[in-house]
Scaffold this motif. Structure first.
Motif, PDB file in Angstrom:
ATOM      1  N   MET A  80       0.822  -1.201   0.000  1.00 23.44           N
ATOM      2  CA  MET A  80       0.000   0.000   0.000  1.00 23.44           C
ATOM      3  C   MET A  80       0.862   1.260   0.000  1.00 23.44           C
ATOM      4  O   MET A  80       0.606   2.194  -0.747  1.00 23.44           O
ATOM      5  CB  MET A  80      -0.933   0.015   1.212  1.00 23.44           C
ATOM      6  CG  MET A  80      -1.877  -1.165   1.301  1.00 23.44           C
ATOM      7  SD  MET A  80      -2.656  -1.590  -0.246  1.00 23.44           S
ATOM      8  CE  MET A  80      -3.656  -0.155  -0.488  1.00 23.44           C
ATOM      9  N   LEU A  81       1.894   1.255   0.837  1.00 28.58           N
ATOM     10  CA  LEU A  81       2.761   2.440   0.885  1.00 28.58           C
ATOM     11  C   LEU A  81       3.487   2.619  -0.450  1.00 28.58           C
ATOM     12  O   LEU A  81       3.594   3.730  -0.977  1.00 28.58           O
ATOM     13  CB  LEU A  81       3.770   2.302   2.029  1.00 28.58           C
ATOM     14  CG  LEU A  81       4.698   3.495   2.215  1.00 28.58           C
ATOM     15  CD1 LEU A  81       3.897   4.772   2.436  1.00 28.58           C
ATOM     16  CD2 LEU A  81       5.639   3.273   3.381  1.00 28.58           C
ATOM     17  N   TRP A  91       1.125   3.973  -2.941  1.00 30.43           N
ATOM     18  CA  TRP A  91       0.865   5.392  -2.640  1.00 30.43           C
ATOM     19  C   TRP A  91       1.996   6.267  -3.200  1.00 30.43           C
ATOM     20  O   TRP A  91       1.753   7.328  -3.782  1.00 30.43           O
ATOM     21  CB  TRP A  91       0.710   5.596  -1.135  1.00 30.43           C
ATOM     22  CG  TRP A  91       0.435   7.013  -0.774  1.00 30.43           C
ATOM     23  CD1 TRP A  91       1.316   7.899  -0.237  1.00 30.43           C
ATOM     24  CD2 TRP A  91      -0.804   7.723  -0.935  1.00 30.43           C
ATOM     25  NE1 TRP A  91       0.712   9.117  -0.053  1.00 30.43           N
ATOM     26  CE2 TRP A  91      -0.592   9.043  -0.478  1.00 30.43           C
ATOM     27  CE3 TRP A  91      -2.067   7.385  -1.423  1.00 30.43           C
ATOM     28  CZ2 TRP A  91      -1.588  10.006  -0.498  1.00 30.43           C
ATOM     29  CZ3 TRP A  91      -3.053   8.348  -1.441  1.00 30.43           C
ATOM     30  CH2 TRP A  91      -2.807   9.638  -0.993  1.00 30.43           C
ATOM     31  N   ILE A  92       3.231   5.785  -3.049  1.00 31.10           N
ATOM     32  CA  ILE A  92       4.365   6.584  -3.544  1.00 31.10           C
ATOM     33  C   ILE A  92       4.327   6.643  -5.078  1.00 31.10           C
ATOM     34  O   ILE A  92       4.645   7.670  -5.681  1.00 31.10           O
ATOM     35  CB  ILE A  92       5.684   6.020  -2.993  1.00 31.10           C
ATOM     36  CG1 ILE A  92       5.764   6.359  -1.507  1.00 31.10           C
ATOM     37  CG2 ILE A  92       6.899   6.568  -3.733  1.00 31.10           C
ATOM     38  CD1 ILE A  92       6.859   5.706  -0.754  1.00 31.10           C
ATOM     39  N   MET A 149       1.898   9.317  -5.912  1.00 31.70           N
ATOM     40  CA  MET A 149       2.469  10.650  -5.704  1.00 31.70           C
ATOM     41  C   MET A 149       3.361  11.037  -6.884  1.00 31.70           C
ATOM     42  O   MET A 149       3.383  12.186  -7.311  1.00 31.70           O
ATOM     43  CB  MET A 149       3.268  10.680  -4.397  1.00 31.70           C
ATOM     44  CG  MET A 149       2.415  10.570  -3.145  1.00 31.70           C
ATOM     45  SD  MET A 149       1.249  11.927  -2.952  1.00 31.70           S
ATOM     46  CE  MET A 149      -0.272  11.184  -3.485  1.00 31.70           C
ATOM     47  N   CYS A 197       1.205  12.019  -9.566  1.00 35.48           N
ATOM     48  CA  CYS A 197       0.713  13.359  -9.247  1.00 35.48           C
ATOM     49  C   CYS A 197       1.683  14.419  -9.777  1.00 35.48           C
ATOM     50  O   CYS A 197       1.258  15.471 -10.274  1.00 35.48           O
ATOM     51  CB  CYS A 197       0.580  13.462  -7.737  1.00 35.48           C
ATOM     52  SG  CYS A 197      -0.401  14.809  -7.178  1.00 35.48           S
ATOM     53  N   LEU A 198       2.982  14.123  -9.701  1.00 43.80           N
ATOM     54  CA  LEU A 198       3.976  15.088 -10.186  1.00 43.80           C
ATOM     55  C   LEU A 198       3.892  15.224 -11.707  1.00 43.80           C
ATOM     56  O   LEU A 198       4.061  16.319 -12.245  1.00 43.80           O
ATOM     57  CB  LEU A 198       5.381  14.662  -9.778  1.00 43.80           C
ATOM     58  CG  LEU A 198       5.658  14.730  -8.275  1.00 43.80           C
ATOM     59  CD1 LEU A 198       7.080  14.303  -7.975  1.00 43.80           C
ATOM     60  CD2 LEU A 198       5.410  16.132  -7.754  1.00 43.80           C
ATOM     61  N   ALA A 255       1.164  17.494 -12.239  1.00 42.80           N
ATOM     62  CA  ALA A 255       1.520  18.852 -11.814  1.00 42.80           C
ATOM     63  C   ALA A 255       2.266  19.575 -12.927  1.00 42.80           C
ATOM     64  O   ALA A 255       2.002  20.747 -13.223  1.00 42.80           O
ATOM     65  CB  ALA A 255       2.373  18.797 -10.553  1.00 42.80           C
ATOM     66  N   MET A 263      -7.411   2.955  -4.744  1.00 40.67           N
ATOM     67  CA  MET A 263      -6.617   4.171  -4.568  1.00 40.67           C
ATOM     68  C   MET A 263      -6.389   4.854  -5.909  1.00 40.67           C
ATOM     69  O   MET A 263      -6.488   6.072  -6.032  1.00 40.67           O
ATOM     70  CB  MET A 263      -5.261   3.824  -3.915  1.00 40.67           C
ATOM     71  CG  MET A 263      -5.352   3.514  -2.443  1.00 40.67           C
ATOM     72  SD  MET A 263      -3.919   2.595  -1.884  1.00 40.67           S
ATOM     73  CE  MET A 263      -2.719   3.877  -1.786  1.00 40.67           C
ATOM     74  N   HIS A 321      -9.787   6.501  -7.094  1.00 40.82           N
ATOM     75  CA  HIS A 321     -10.111   7.726  -6.351  1.00 40.82           C
ATOM     76  C   HIS A 321      -9.116   8.834  -6.683  1.00 40.82           C
ATOM     77  O   HIS A 321      -9.476  10.007  -6.757  1.00 40.82           O
ATOM     78  CB  HIS A 321     -10.113   7.454  -4.845  1.00 40.82           C
ATOM     79  CG  HIS A 321     -11.179   6.501  -4.404  1.00 40.82           C
ATOM     80  ND1 HIS A 321     -12.484   6.647  -4.771  1.00 40.82           N
ATOM     81  CD2 HIS A 321     -11.129   5.389  -3.635  1.00 40.82           C
ATOM     82  CE1 HIS A 321     -13.198   5.655  -4.241  1.00 40.82           C
ATOM     83  NE2 HIS A 321     -12.389   4.880  -3.564  1.00 40.82           N
ATOM     84  N   PHE A 322      -7.856   8.451  -6.912  1.00 41.58           N
ATOM     85  CA  PHE A 322      -6.829   9.425  -7.276  1.00 41.58           C
ATOM     86  C   PHE A 322      -7.166  10.092  -8.612  1.00 41.58           C
ATOM     87  O   PHE A 322      -7.014  11.306  -8.774  1.00 41.58           O
ATOM     88  CB  PHE A 322      -5.472   8.704  -7.347  1.00 41.58           C
ATOM     89  CG  PHE A 322      -4.380   9.491  -8.011  1.00 41.58           C
ATOM     90  CD1 PHE A 322      -3.752  10.518  -7.334  1.00 41.58           C
ATOM     91  CD2 PHE A 322      -3.969   9.197  -9.308  1.00 41.58           C
ATOM     92  CE1 PHE A 322      -2.752  11.251  -7.941  1.00 41.58           C
ATOM     93  CE2 PHE A 322      -2.971   9.917  -9.919  1.00 41.58           C
ATOM     94  CZ  PHE A 322      -2.362  10.950  -9.224  1.00 41.58           C
ATOM     95  N   ASP A 358     -10.071  10.594  -9.789  1.00 41.06           N
ATOM     96  CA  ASP A 358     -11.164  11.534  -9.542  1.00 41.06           C
ATOM     97  C   ASP A 358     -10.615  12.842  -8.953  1.00 41.06           C
ATOM     98  O   ASP A 358     -11.090  13.934  -9.286  1.00 41.06           O
ATOM     99  CB  ASP A 358     -12.183  10.891  -8.599  1.00 41.06           C
ATOM    100  CG  ASP A 358     -13.549  11.526  -8.723  1.00 41.06           C
ATOM    101  OD1 ASP A 358     -13.735  12.364  -9.622  1.00 41.06           O
ATOM    102  OD2 ASP A 358     -14.435  11.193  -7.923  1.00 41.06           O
ATOM    103  N   VAL A 359      -9.616  12.725  -8.081  1.00 43.65           N
ATOM    104  CA  VAL A 359      -8.992  13.927  -7.501  1.00 43.65           C
ATOM    105  C   VAL A 359      -8.342  14.767  -8.606  1.00 43.65           C
ATOM    106  O   VAL A 359      -8.495  15.992  -8.652  1.00 43.65           O
ATOM    107  CB  VAL A 359      -7.958  13.533  -6.418  1.00 43.65           C
ATOM    108  CG1 VAL A 359      -7.163  14.741  -5.971  1.00 43.65           C
ATOM    109  CG2 VAL A 359      -8.652  12.915  -5.219  1.00 43.65           C
TER     110      VAL A 359
END
Lengths: 132, 210
Positions: free
Chosen positions: B31-32, B35-36, B39, B42-43, B46, B187, B190-191, B193-194
């Motif tokens: 999970m961790l 998650w990374i 992220m 996400c960059l 960005a 995850m 939902h990510f 959707d964010v």
């Protein structure tokens, strides 16, 4: 929360507890509450834009951006189940680190590029005509 | 290793290294790690958002967002993705309670909402292209198609993954491994959707501002 947690079909031995709340769980009420909040925030943002009640972009833009930011937090809490305790705090740490990088990339790009536009050497009409 | 206090003079002294391999449960760090990955994804977004923020108003004499974007379509797609997030949440809850039929049903519903989103988005892209608003028309359109297209590509991958997880669950049942896969996919979903919140806010709602 706790009831669903104990009834979970993870077959979780107590070994999983060493990593804190390893698998964050939601509840039906949690998802529905998140849905209502997110839908309300989305509707508000679309309505503000479509109706233009606030007059100009100078007030609409910051408000719409603010609504989007709040909705991101709503999704993180109710759908992604972010909490400072998940994985011993490491997910939140990674999130904060990412947020810092995102802010640097966004604000840095916008700041530098807008100033670059303003500080460019003025173009003569002749040079503009010979542009590719 | 006992945790008694000791003076520097007695005993073997403090240990700085542990040479024994530590026992880890299978999947304890999945999970961790996922998650990374999210992220880092996400960059990517960005940087695409930053590109759009810089180039989004450079129309090169071509069509503007105010002329092109249809807010009702965007609102419909936003609703599709939001509802699919909730149905995925219900799938996760059903899986935790060991209800395999309900899990598969909610997953199928999620897939249908995701597919509706994707089809609507592709129709929007085709509609734009028919008006001559293609990526090579202006910097605004290049950055628009790159940002929104990358999100759409993620949704496509999410849909394929959804089908894979449904097949795995149908074959093996709600085992611990399949539960973990479902959690990771959740995850991811939902990510997405964010990220879409950022897209409809920055691209569409701010794009139609004068």
């Amino acid at each position: 929360m706790t009831r669903a947690h104990h009834a979970s079909a993870h077959g979780a031995k107590d070994g999983g507890a060493a990593h804190g709340a390893a698998a964050p769980h939601g509840t039906t009420q949690g998802y529905l509450l998140g849905f209502i909040l997110a839908a309300a925030l989305t509707a508000a943002a679309f309505w503000l834009t479509a109706s233009g009640v606030l007059g100009g972009p100078s007030t609409t833009v910051p408000l719409v951006l603010g609504l989007g930011l709040v909705q991101i937090i709503v999704h993180m809490v109710f759908f992604l189940h972010m909490s400072p305790r998940t994985e011993g705090g490491w997910t939140l740490m990674a999130l904060i680190f990412t947020a810092v990088l995102v802010v640097i990339a966004l604000s840095g790009s916008i700041w530098v590029m807008y100033h670059l536009n303003a500080n460019m050497m003025p173009m003569t009409p002749d040079a503009m005509r010979r542009m590719p | 290793m006992n945790m008694q206090t000791f003076k520097a003079s007695d005993g073997p002294g403090p240990a700085f290294f542990s040479f024994e391999a530590e026992e880890h449960e299978a999947g304890a760090s999945t999970m961790l790690g996922f998650w990374i990955y999210l992220m880092s994804d996400c960059l990517i977004f960005a940087v695409l958002f930053a590109t759009y923020a810089v180039l989004g108003r450079n129309y090169a004499g071509g069509p503007t967002g105010r002329e092109l974007f249809e807010l009702p379509t965007v609102a419909f797609n936003t609703a599709m993705l939001l509802v699919s997030s909730v149905t995925f949440g219900f799938a996760s809850l059903s899986a935790q309670r060991g209800k395999i039929v309900a899990t598969q049903g909610w997953l199928a519903a999620t897939g249908l909402f995701g597919l509706t989103f994707l089809v609507t988005e592709l129709r929007e892209f085709a509609h734009l292209a028919a008006q001559g608003a293609v990526p090579q028309r202006s910097a605004f359109l290049s950055s628009f198609f790159t940002l929104v297209g990358t999100h759409g590509l993620h949704v496509t991958v999410g849909l394929i993954w959804l089908l894979v997880v449904m097949a795995q669950t149908a074959r093996g049942g709600l085992t611990e491994a399949n539960g973990r896969r479902l959690l990771c996919l959740g995850m991811f979903w939902h990510f997405l959707d964010v990220i879409w919140i950022g897209v409809f806010t920055v691209v569409y709602l701010l794009g139609v501002q004068p």
